[in-house]
Structure formats: C-alpha cells, structure tokens
Design a protein around this motif. Structure first.
Motif, PDB file in Angstrom:
ATOM      1  N   TRP A 189       0.801  -1.240   0.000  1.00 56.92           N
ATOM      2  CA  TRP A 189       0.000   0.000   0.000  1.00 56.92           C
ATOM      3  C   TRP A 189       0.834   1.293   0.000  1.00 56.92           C
ATOM      4  CZ3 TRP A 189      -0.190  -3.661   3.969  1.00 56.92           C
ATOM      5  CH2 TRP A 189       0.497  -3.315   5.135  1.00 56.92           C
ATOM      6  N   SER A 190       2.167   1.151   0.035  1.00 55.90           N
ATOM      7  CA  SER A 190       3.021   2.348   0.147  1.00 55.90           C
ATOM      8  C   SER A 190       3.271   3.069  -1.177  1.00 55.90           C
ATOM      9  CB  SER A 190       4.371   1.972   0.754  1.00 55.90           C
ATOM     10  OG  SER A 190       4.163   1.482   2.055  1.00 55.90           O
ATOM     11  N   TYR A 191       2.830   2.497  -2.286  1.00 54.56           N
ATOM     12  CA  TYR A 191       3.119   3.097  -3.594  1.00 54.56           C
ATOM     13  C   TYR A 191       1.823   3.506  -4.294  1.00 54.56           C
ATOM     14  CZ  TYR A 191       7.906   1.548  -2.895  1.00 54.56           C
ATOM     15  OH  TYR A 191       9.184   1.377  -2.391  1.00 54.56           O
ATOM     16  N   GLY A 192       1.113   4.429  -3.660  1.00 60.24           N
ATOM     17  CA  GLY A 192      -0.128   4.922  -4.279  1.00 60.24           C
ATOM     18  C   GLY A 192      -1.380   4.243  -3.768  1.00 60.24           C
ATOM     19  N   GLY A 193      -1.265   3.467  -2.672  1.00 54.22           N
ATOM     20  CA  GLY A 193      -2.442   2.824  -2.077  1.00 54.22           C
ATOM     21  C   GLY A 193      -2.843   1.551  -2.814  1.00 54.22           C
ATOM     22  N   TRP A 194      -3.977   0.978  -2.398  1.00 58.09           N
ATOM     23  CA  TRP A 194      -4.463  -0.285  -2.980  1.00 58.09           C
ATOM     24  C   TRP A 194      -4.930  -0.114  -4.424  1.00 58.09           C
ATOM     25  CZ3 TRP A 194      -3.721  -4.975  -0.964  1.00 58.09           C
ATOM     26  CH2 TRP A 194      -3.401  -5.064   0.400  1.00 58.09           C
ATOM     27  N   MET A 195      -5.477   1.064  -4.731  1.00 56.98           N
ATOM     28  CA  MET A 195      -5.989   1.293  -6.089  1.00 56.98           C
ATOM     29  C   MET A 195      -5.289   2.494  -6.722  1.00 56.98           C
ATOM     30  SD  MET A 195     -10.042   0.765  -6.195  1.00 56.98           S
ATOM     31  CE  MET A 195     -10.835  -0.778  -5.867  1.00 56.98           C
ATOM     32  N   PRO A 196      -4.030   2.334  -7.102  1.00 59.09           N
ATOM     33  CA  PRO A 196      -3.283   3.487  -7.609  1.00 59.09           C
ATOM     34  C   PRO A 196      -3.859   4.087  -8.893  1.00 59.09           C
ATOM     35  CG  PRO A 196      -2.051   1.438  -7.915  1.00 59.09           C
ATOM     36  CD  PRO A 196      -3.213   1.102  -7.063  1.00 59.09           C
ATOM     37  N   HIS A 197      -4.548   3.273  -9.684  1.00 61.39           N
ATOM     38  CA  HIS A 197      -5.141   3.782 -10.926  1.00 61.39           C
ATOM     39  C   HIS A 197      -6.657   3.938 -10.803  1.00 61.39           C
ATOM     40  CE1 HIS A 197      -1.306   3.566 -12.788  1.00 61.39           C
ATOM     41  NE2 HIS A 197      -1.236   2.254 -12.797  1.00 61.39           N
ATOM     42  N   GLY A 198      -7.149   3.946  -9.563  1.00 58.61           N
ATOM     43  CA  GLY A 198      -8.582   4.130  -9.340  1.00 58.61           C
ATOM     44  C   GLY A 198      -9.407   2.947  -9.817  1.00 58.61           C
ATOM     45  N   TRP A 199     -10.714   3.173  -9.900  1.00 58.11           N
ATOM     46  CA  TRP A 199     -11.644   2.108 -10.295  1.00 58.11           C
ATOM     47  C   TRP A 199     -11.415   1.651 -11.726  1.00 58.11           C
ATOM     48  CZ3 TRP A 199     -14.267  -0.643  -6.906  1.00 58.11           C
ATOM     49  CH2 TRP A 199     -14.522  -0.085  -5.650  1.00 58.11           C
ATOM     50  N   SER A 200     -11.015   2.593 -12.601  1.00 56.04           N
ATOM     51  CA  SER A 200     -10.839   2.214 -14.011  1.00 56.04           C
ATOM     52  C   SER A 200      -9.709   1.191 -14.167  1.00 56.04           C
ATOM     53  CB  SER A 200     -10.565   3.450 -14.868  1.00 56.04           C
ATOM     54  OG  SER A 200      -9.394   4.107 -14.411  1.00 56.04           O
ATOM     55  N   GLY A 201      -8.619   1.389 -13.395  1.00 55.90           N
ATOM     56  CA  GLY A 201      -7.511   0.435 -13.429  1.00 55.90           C
ATOM     57  C   GLY A 201      -7.928  -0.913 -12.862  1.00 55.90           C
ATOM     58  N   PHE A 202      -8.684  -0.857 -11.760  1.00 56.71           N
ATOM     59  CA  PHE A 202      -9.168  -2.077 -11.107  1.00 56.71           C
ATOM     60  C   PHE A 202     -10.014  -2.897 -12.080  1.00 56.71           C
ATOM     61  CE2 PHE A 202     -12.705  -3.889  -8.412  1.00 56.71           C
ATOM     62  CZ  PHE A 202     -11.968  -4.910  -7.851  1.00 56.71           C
ATOM     63  N   PHE A 203     -10.948  -2.227 -12.784  1.00 59.28           N
ATOM     64  CA  PHE A 203     -11.834  -2.949 -13.706  1.00 59.28           C
ATOM     65  C   PHE A 203     -11.117  -3.380 -14.988  1.00 59.28           C
ATOM     66  CE2 PHE A 203     -15.433  -0.655 -11.427  1.00 59.28           C
ATOM     67  CZ  PHE A 203     -15.818  -1.795 -10.723  1.00 59.28           C
ATOM     68  N   ALA A 204     -10.076  -2.626 -15.387  1.00 60.36           N
ATOM     69  CA  ALA A 204      -9.327  -2.993 -16.606  1.00 60.36           C
ATOM     70  C   ALA A 204      -8.691  -4.369 -16.462  1.00 60.36           C
ATOM     71  CB  ALA A 204      -8.267  -1.943 -16.894  1.00 60.36           C
ATOM     72  N   ALA A 205      -8.318  -4.731 -15.223  1.00 57.06           N
ATOM     73  CA  ALA A 205      -7.666  -6.034 -14.994  1.00 57.06           C
ATOM     74  C   ALA A 205      -8.634  -7.198 -15.155  1.00 57.06           C
ATOM     75  CB  ALA A 205      -7.051  -6.058 -13.597  1.00 57.06           C
ATOM     76  N   PHE A 206      -9.942  -6.936 -15.057  1.00 55.57           N
ATOM     77  CA  PHE A 206     -10.938  -8.015 -15.150  1.00 55.57           C
ATOM     78  C   PHE A 206     -10.859  -8.735 -16.491  1.00 55.57           C
ATOM     79  CE2 PHE A 206     -12.629  -6.405 -11.323  1.00 55.57           C
ATOM     80  CZ  PHE A 206     -13.560  -7.307 -10.838  1.00 55.57           C
ATOM     81  N   GLN A 207     -10.641  -7.952 -17.562  1.00 64.60           N
ATOM     82  CA  GLN A 207     -10.647  -8.554 -18.900  1.00 64.60           C
ATOM     83  C   GLN A 207      -9.582  -9.641 -19.018  1.00 64.60           C
ATOM     84  OE1 GLN A 207      -9.876  -4.910 -20.836  1.00 64.60           O
ATOM     85  NE2 GLN A 207     -11.870  -4.060 -20.340  1.00 64.60           N
ATOM     86  N   ILE A 208      -8.367  -9.369 -18.507  1.00 65.12           N
ATOM     87  CA  ILE A 208      -7.278 -10.343 -18.609  1.00 65.12           C
ATOM     88  C   ILE A 208      -7.462 -11.449 -17.576  1.00 65.12           C
ATOM     89  CG2 ILE A 208      -4.768 -10.657 -18.608  1.00 65.12           C
ATOM     90  CD1 ILE A 208      -4.656  -7.552 -19.077  1.00 65.12           C
ATOM     91  N   ALA A 209      -7.916 -11.063 -16.371  1.00 60.49           N
ATOM     92  CA  ALA A 209      -8.061 -12.045 -15.290  1.00 60.49           C
ATOM     93  C   ALA A 209      -9.097 -13.114 -15.633  1.00 60.49           C
ATOM     94  CB  ALA A 209      -8.437 -11.340 -13.994  1.00 60.49           C
ATOM     95  N   ILE A 210     -10.162 -12.723 -16.351  1.00 58.52           N
ATOM     96  CA  ILE A 210     -11.189 -13.711 -16.763  1.00 58.52           C
ATOM     97  C   ILE A 210     -10.535 -14.811 -17.603  1.00 58.52           C
ATOM     98  CG2 ILE A 210     -13.057 -14.001 -18.488  1.00 58.52           C
ATOM     99  CD1 ILE A 210     -14.420 -13.199 -16.032  1.00 58.52           C
ATOM    100  N   PHE A 211      -9.607 -14.408 -18.510  1.00 55.93           N
ATOM    101  CA  PHE A 211      -8.937 -15.394 -19.375  1.00 55.93           C
ATOM    102  C   PHE A 211      -8.190 -16.430 -18.545  1.00 55.93           C
ATOM    103  CE2 PHE A 211      -8.176 -11.774 -22.710  1.00 55.93           C
ATOM    104  CZ  PHE A 211      -9.534 -11.697 -22.936  1.00 55.93           C
ATOM    105  N   ALA A 212      -7.652 -16.009 -17.392  1.00 58.39           N
ATOM    106  CA  ALA A 212      -6.847 -16.911 -16.562  1.00 58.39           C
ATOM    107  C   ALA A 212      -7.682 -18.070 -16.010  1.00 58.39           C
ATOM    108  CB  ALA A 212      -6.213 -16.138 -15.414  1.00 58.39           C
ATOM    109  N   PHE A 213      -9.002 -17.870 -15.886  1.00 60.01           N
ATOM    110  CA  PHE A 213      -9.866 -18.912 -15.299  1.00 60.01           C
ATOM    111  C   PHE A 213     -10.523 -19.814 -16.344  1.00 60.01           C
ATOM    112  CE2 PHE A 213      -9.683 -15.920 -11.741  1.00 60.01           C
ATOM    113  CZ  PHE A 213      -9.501 -16.788 -10.678  1.00 60.01           C
ATOM    114  N   VAL A 214     -10.295 -19.514 -17.613  1.00 55.06           N
ATOM    115  CA  VAL A 214     -10.891 -20.320 -18.680  1.00 55.06           C
ATOM    116  C   VAL A 214     -10.415 -21.761 -18.537  1.00 55.06           C
ATOM    117  CG1 VAL A 214     -10.553 -20.736 -21.153  1.00 55.06           C
ATOM    118  CG2 VAL A 214     -11.368 -18.514 -20.369  1.00 55.06           C
TER     119      VAL A 214
END
Length: 465
Positions: A189-214
C-alpha cells in the motif's frame, strides 16, 4: 452380441484433482500477471478473489446438476435435457469452438517458448511435433490424458509453491534488492495505495483475469470418466476457493511485497524477476519450461474436451454422425482427429504477419465471451432444474449454496464483465464480432432440425411426466 464401446470411467481421484487445479491455473498467471499488476496495482488481488468466488458458485451449480443424473457426461447433456436441445446445440458447439481457438493460441505460444532455447527452429516444427505427440497419447486411452495432465499440473503447482517459498524467505530476511528497496508487507500500500489507478484500473484487470480462469469447468467434463464421480467431483470443486487463494492471491501478494507493483514489468513474467532476485541465474529458463508445460497442458485439455464435445453433440443428434464412434479403448477418435486437424491452422497463423494476428486477437476475445456464455447457461439450467425437479434438489447430497439468488447475482456479474469488454478497443471488436459465430451456428441448424424436433418432444414428454 458385442456392446458398442462407451466412455471409460478410468480417471482416478488424483487425476481429477490435478485436472481441476490445472484448469484453475492458466498460462495467464505466469505470463499475464505482470500486465494485470501494472493495470490494477495491488487491487488485482481483489480482482482474482471476486472472479474466483463467482466461478466457484458456477462450478457448484454444475456439480449439483451432474450428480443429479450420472447419465450426464457434461454440461451439454444437462442443458440439452433441462433447458432445450437447441440450447444444448449452441452451448456444445460454442464450447468446442472456444477450445479449438485456445488450442491454436497454445500452438503459437509453444513455438515462441521453444524458440527461447532454439531460435533457429523452423516455425512449423514445434507445433506439429506437439500436436502429433499429444494426439497419439490422447488416442490411446483417457488414462494417458489424465496422467499427462497430472504431471503438467504438478509442474505448475511446484513452480508457484517455489515462488511463494522464495518470496517468503526474502520477506523474513528483509531482503534489499539492487534498487535499494526492502521486501516488506507495506510495499502493498506504500506506492499509491491499494488502487493506484482508481476504479478504471481495477476494472481494466478483469478482462485479462477472466482469461486466466478459462478451463475451470473442465473438471465437469472429466468427471464423466472418473470411477467414482459422486466422491471425486465434489472434492475437486470444493477446493477451488483454496486454490484461488494459494495460487493467485498468495503468489501475487508475495510478488508485490518483494517488488513494489510499480516496478513490475507489464511485458515480463514477474516469476522470472522473483527467482532472479534470489540469485537463481537460470530463472528465465526455469519459468520458460514452466510456461511451456502450461501451454502443453492447455493444448492437452483442449484436445481432450473438443473430442468429448463432438462425441456428445453427435450422440445428441446435433453433430455429424461420424463423431459418435468410439475406438475399442473408448476414445472418441474421429472427434480428436478433426479437432487436431483444425489446430494445424495455428501453425499457418505463425507465418502470417499483421492482419491475421489482429484477427486472431479478436477471435480469442470471442472465445472468452463464448466461455462466459457457457458459464451463464450452466446457471440458467440450474434455475430451471430447481423449478422442474424440487424433489431431486431436496434429495441432493451436493446442494449449491444460496442456490437461486446466487445464480441471479452471478448472471448480473457476467453482464457487468461483458460491459467491461465494451470499454476496451480490442475486446470491443471481439464483443461486436461474437454474434457472427452464433449466426453461423444458426445457419447450420436446419441440418439437425428433424433430430432436434424428436429430442424436444422426448424431453417435453419426460418433464411432463
């Protein structure tokens, strides 16, 4: 009179457990996690927890349905029976298409990983050797598929556990890397907190993360060939949350405590970086071997599931009859041979630069969207099963927790993920292209109309009794 060969229940509990783990750990964890970390920062941990939680409930719904009737060999069988044979047609062919596309991507990846060691190897050679070896082993018996998958998955597990062990050691010893940064929990958490890129960054990871569970649902297809599905299937599904926590959350937590998220290279495997920090000079070679086996594991799973899917579609009257034949050892050889012939397209793709690779990106996105479609249909089938067979649910020894309301929550989540796909240029093209696949399936539907009418009247009369 000789009985026709049937799918053999020769997979053991250890095979199914490792197939379930292999399905939950994609190559995306080793290669794609650098990109998800750079997009979402430490909040990527919550991304994997959220997706893993929803897919656990999908697997629980699938588990209850498969154990409700042991005649069901896969989710295509229960969607055909509980929902409608036409929906079974769309689900089965879409799932087959998903795995053929993933298989092509794996063939391309295997070539890349092989060239890491032997750059002068001709582009066509690794893919063709891989297809021949895996096809030969899959044609011999289902037990060989299980054995291969067991060892492939074991390599992935050992690599992740080694990473967690190395990172844990660096944390305990307060290791200081060459750039002067000390390994500690507060790096999260020392480098910009838990969500350094805000909600948009958090949701952007969903697209790639979904592929990991295929491939997580492969455990359901494999359960049809285990000797004791009533014990092995629940055991494999119940461990999904533990696997998500250990293999995704713990591994990525360790990476971001030793190296702050902002220093994780998006285009490199963070696993290589971790092993290099601890002084293992052969780190890149080791991880290349792990991702190679991961891609081989995925290609192996793809071959297995496409052959079984074509067999099931043919048996249900919505696929060419030639795919309904099994070899003497109970393997759907014609389906396997046809799917592998299509995998050779992956070899040709390697020679095509530019536009074809762009098309390929779109097609793999379409494949991921089709997976979401398959997961959603499993939930819809569960909702109808609860309405049609309340007494079967009451008797079930493996009930889905929070049954009906949880199905609706999961369906809303999948709709939200599709919305996220529309927010990125590349995935939006795939989202817009997806209806083309369903239009193609609709064009071929008249070929099976007579058979579908028979099946629909049969399932209707069965449900009315």
């Amino acid at each position: 009179m000789n009985r026709p060969p049937e799918l053999k229940r020769t997979l053991k509990n250890r095979h199914l457990q490792l197939i379930a783990i292999g399905g939950a750990i994609g190559t995306g964890l080793f290669m794609g996690s650098g990109r998800t970390i750079s997009l979402a920062g430490p909040s990527v941990l919550f991304t994997y927890i959220i997706i893993g939680t929803f897919l656990f409930f999908v697997m629980r719904a699938m588990g209850e349905l498969l154990l409700h009737n042991l005649q069901y060999k896969s989710f295509v069988d229960f969607t055909t029976d509980i929902l409608n044979p036409t929906i079974g047609y769309y689900v089965g062919w879409s799932y087959w298409f998903c795995w053929v596309v993933i298989g092509m991507a794996d063939i391309v990846a295997i070539t890349g990983y092989t060239q890491f060691w032997w750059p002068e190897v001709p582009l066509w050679l690794p893919g063709i050797i891989c297809i021949i070896i895996l096809l030969t082993l899959n044609l011999l018996s289902v037990k060989l598929f299980g054995e291969l998958e067991f060892w492939f998955a074991l390599i992935k597990i050992l690599a992740i556990l080694a990473l967690i062990g190395c990172g844990g050691y660096l944390l305990i010893t307060s290791f200081v890397s060459t750039n002067g940064i000390q390994a500690r929990i507060s790096n999260l958490w020392s480098y910009g907190g838990w969500m350094p890129h805000g909600w948009s960054g958090f949701f952007a990871a969903f697209q790639i993360a979904i592929f990991a569970f295929v491939g997580i649902e492969l455990v359901g297809t494999a359960s049809a060939e285990t000797d004791d599905p009533t014990t092995t299937l629940p055991a494999a599904i119940n461990k999904i949350p533990v696997r998500v926590i250990v293999f995704y959350v713990l591994a990525l937590t360790i990476i971001m405590t030793v190296t702050p998220w902002s220093m994780v290279a998006p285009d490199r495997s963070p696993f290589v970086n971790m092993f290099t920090l601890i002084g293992i000079s052969a780190a890149a070679t080791i991880i290349n071997f792990v991702v190679l086996t991961s891609a081989l594991s995925s290609a192996n799973s793809g071959m297995y599931s496409t052959g079984r899917m074509l067999y099931g579609l043919s048996r249900n009257g919505v696929g060419p009859k030639v795919f309904a034949r099994l070899s003497a050892s109970g393997v759907p050889q014609n389906g396997l041979l046809y799917s592998c012939a299509l995998l050779l397209i992956g070899v040709f793709l390697l020679y095509a630069e530019g536009d074809v690779m762009k098309v390929f990106t779109i097609v793999t996105t379409v494949s991921s969207i089709c997976f979401i479609f398959v997961w959603a249909v499993i939930l819809i089938a569960y909702l109808r099963y609860r309405r049609l067979f309340p007494e079967a649910h009451a008797r079930s020894v493996y009930k889905m927790p929070f049954g009906i309301p949880m199905c609706y929550v999961c369906l809303i989540f999948f709709a939200f993920v599709l919305y996220l796909f529309s927010q990125d240029k590349d995935t939006l093209t795939g989202l817009v292209a997806t209806p083309v696949w369903f239009i193609l399936l609709t064009l071929f539907l008249p070929l099976y109309r007579q058979q579908l009418k028979k099946r629909i009247s049969y399932t209707d009369s069965k449900h009315n009794h």
